[in-house]
Write a protein that holds these residues in place. Structure first.
Motif, mmCIF file in Angstrom:
data_model
loop_
_atom_site.group_PDB
_atom_site.id
_atom_site.type_symbol
_atom_site.label_atom_id
_atom_site.label_comp_id
_atom_site.label_asym_id
_atom_site.label_seq_id
_atom_site.Cartn_x
_atom_site.Cartn_y
_atom_site.Cartn_z
ATOM 1 N N ILE A 13 0.822 -1.204 0.000
ATOM 2 C CA ILE A 13 0.000 0.000 0.000
ATOM 3 C C ILE A 13 0.861 1.262 0.000
ATOM 4 C CG2 ILE A 13 -0.254 0.267 2.498
ATOM 5 C CD1 ILE A 13 -3.026 0.664 -0.163
ATOM 6 N N ASN A 14 2.101 1.151 0.538
ATOM 7 C CA ASN A 14 2.999 2.304 0.576
ATOM 8 C C ASN A 14 3.431 2.762 -0.810
ATOM 9 O OD1 ASN A 14 3.307 2.822 3.431
ATOM 10 N ND2 ASN A 14 4.442 0.893 3.550
ATOM 11 N N VAL A 31 -6.556 -2.711 4.201
ATOM 12 C CA VAL A 31 -5.173 -3.042 4.537
ATOM 13 C C VAL A 31 -4.596 -1.998 5.484
ATOM 14 C CG1 VAL A 31 -2.828 -3.198 3.607
ATOM 15 C CG2 VAL A 31 -4.691 -4.384 2.463
ATOM 16 N N ILE A 32 -4.829 -0.713 5.172
ATOM 17 C CA ILE A 32 -4.360 0.357 6.049
ATOM 18 C C ILE A 32 -5.010 0.237 7.425
ATOM 19 C CG2 ILE A 32 -4.290 2.862 6.385
ATOM 20 C CD1 ILE A 32 -4.298 3.136 3.322
ATOM 21 N N GLN A 33 -6.304 -0.016 7.424
ATOM 22 C CA GLN A 33 -7.039 -0.142 8.680
ATOM 23 C C GLN A 33 -6.524 -1.306 9.513
ATOM 24 O OE1 GLN A 33 -11.517 0.257 9.046
ATOM 25 N NE2 GLN A 33 -11.321 -1.958 9.302
ATOM 26 N N LYS A 34 -6.219 -2.413 8.876
ATOM 27 C CA LYS A 34 -5.740 -3.589 9.594
ATOM 28 C C LYS A 34 -4.396 -3.308 10.253
ATOM 29 C CE LYS A 34 -4.629 -8.498 9.042
ATOM 30 N NZ LYS A 34 -4.541 -9.648 8.095
ATOM 31 N N HIS A 35 -3.498 -2.683 9.505
ATOM 32 C CA HIS A 35 -2.202 -2.326 10.086
ATOM 33 C C HIS A 35 -2.389 -1.444 11.307
ATOM 34 C CE1 HIS A 35 0.940 -3.888 7.419
ATOM 35 N NE2 HIS A 35 0.143 -3.635 6.386
ATOM 36 N N LEU A 36 -3.219 -0.427 11.172
ATOM 37 C CA LEU A 36 -3.394 0.551 12.242
ATOM 38 C C LEU A 36 -4.002 -0.087 13.490
ATOM 39 C CD1 LEU A 36 -3.051 3.516 12.983
ATOM 40 C CD2 LEU A 36 -5.348 3.943 12.104
ATOM 41 N N THR A 37 -5.045 -0.885 13.313
ATOM 42 C CA THR A 37 -5.719 -1.485 14.471
ATOM 43 C C THR A 37 -4.824 -2.497 15.189
ATOM 44 O OG1 THR A 37 -6.770 -3.109 12.993
ATOM 45 C CG2 THR A 37 -8.036 -1.143 13.558
#
Length: 328
Positions: free
Chosen positions: A26-27, A40-46
């Protein structure tokens, strides 16, 4: 053939070492293209946010506040130089759950705005890992934490997500929205590694500068030893001779200096020095004449810690205090 003992040792090291996922795809995208990308971003953050928030602290300076982050279980803190304001200063640190402890500022770099501090209270503290290899790249997704506007237990630290928009050796810029009180707080990559410390909060919310981890790593030893580095704008170097104690003493008949007067609301009064006390030593140096005391004070700056050995009611006591500012 590899011995079973070596296999067990490798397994033990792997079990205790932090493990991070490979750099997320995603980066490298200009922008999320679909719902999956956002998830994907949400999963990393949580996954990493709870640990990051536990280690992000509010630095209560009395007349204002900033933020910081704990990076070791024994309470080493990274923050901004303009938050601590100097070396050897004591302040209160507030954790996410409201727990308060006392900390002391260590060294700083006044040119890049990097600073260290350490919690003085004994204990084990929540902490985060940090990026030791400068692995972040321009455009990476990041998230910031900070106690915006001061500590609020019901709200907790505030999280903002964004991307790295500019990078240099001493400064990185993100478009995370920061405000007052966030200064000194942490900037993380999506794997939960600390990559920078908030430095300059811009006039426009998405324009904010951070001190990259490599700047801390390059000056680690010096800051750990409480050295004041640089001649930059983020902290003013203490001026020797400006330290203020607030007492009048005269040579005692036997030894030391007898306290004749203690100023109201002075550091001496706040530390508990009383008229009649006899000051025997200051920082281990015997006080035989008033000039001895004056010579020692010429080398002292505001907020310097001073240790007195004194005689009170026939008993020798030790007292530690911090000097004030002669200009206040």
């Amino acid at each position: 053939m590899i011995s079973p003992r070596l296999i067990s040792l490798v397994a033990a090291i792997a079990a205790t070492s932090p493990s991070f996922a490979e750099r997320s795809y995603i980066n490298d995208k200009k922008a999320p293209e679909n719902r999956h990308d956002l998830e994907v971003i949400q999963k990393h953050l949580t996954q990493v946010l709870p640990k990051a928030r536990k280690a992000t602290v509010c630095i209560d300076l009395g007349e204002g506040s900033g933020s910081g982050v704990v990076i070791s279980k024994d309470g080493l803190i990274l923050t901004a130089a303009h938050v601590t304001g100097g070396v050897g200063k004591e302040f209160t640190v507030v954790f996410e759950d409201g727990r308060k402890v006392t900390a002391e500022s260590l060294g700083l770099n006044s040119e890049t705005d990097a600073a260290m501090a350490r919690i003085l209270d004994d204990g084990t503290y929540p902490f985060v890992p940090y990026d030791r290899n400068s692995s972040t790249r321009l455009g990476d997704w990041v998230f910031s934490l900070g106690h915006s506007g001061g500590f609020d237990k019901d709200r907790g630290s505030v999280v903002r997500i964004g991307r790295l928009v500019r990078m240099s050796d001493t400064t990185i810029q993100s478009d995370c929205n920061l405000i007052g009180g966030d200064s000194g707080g942490p900037l993380f990559d999506l794997e939960g590694r600390l990559i920078g410390i908030h430095s300059r909060v811009g006039n426009r919310l998405p324009e904010n500068m951070h001190v990259p981890m490599n700047e801390f790593l390059e000056n680690w030893d010096a800051m750990s030893k409480s050295e004041f580095l640089g001649e930059g704008p983020f902290a003013k170097k203490p001026e020797k001779g400006k330290g203020f104690l607030g007492l009048l003493a005269e040579k005692h008949d036997k030894a030391g200096l007898k306290v004749k007067k203690v100023g109201r609301e002075s550091p001496a009064e706040e530390a508990g020095i009383k008229i009649g006390d006899v000051l025997l030593k200051m920082d281990g140096v015997e006080l035989e004449r008033r000039d001895d005391f004056k010579d020692l004070m010429k080398e002292k700056a505001p907020d310097d810690r001073v240790v007195f050995e004194m005689l009170r009611n026939g008993k020798v006591e030790t007292l530690t205090l911090r000097l004030g500012n002669r200009d206040d």
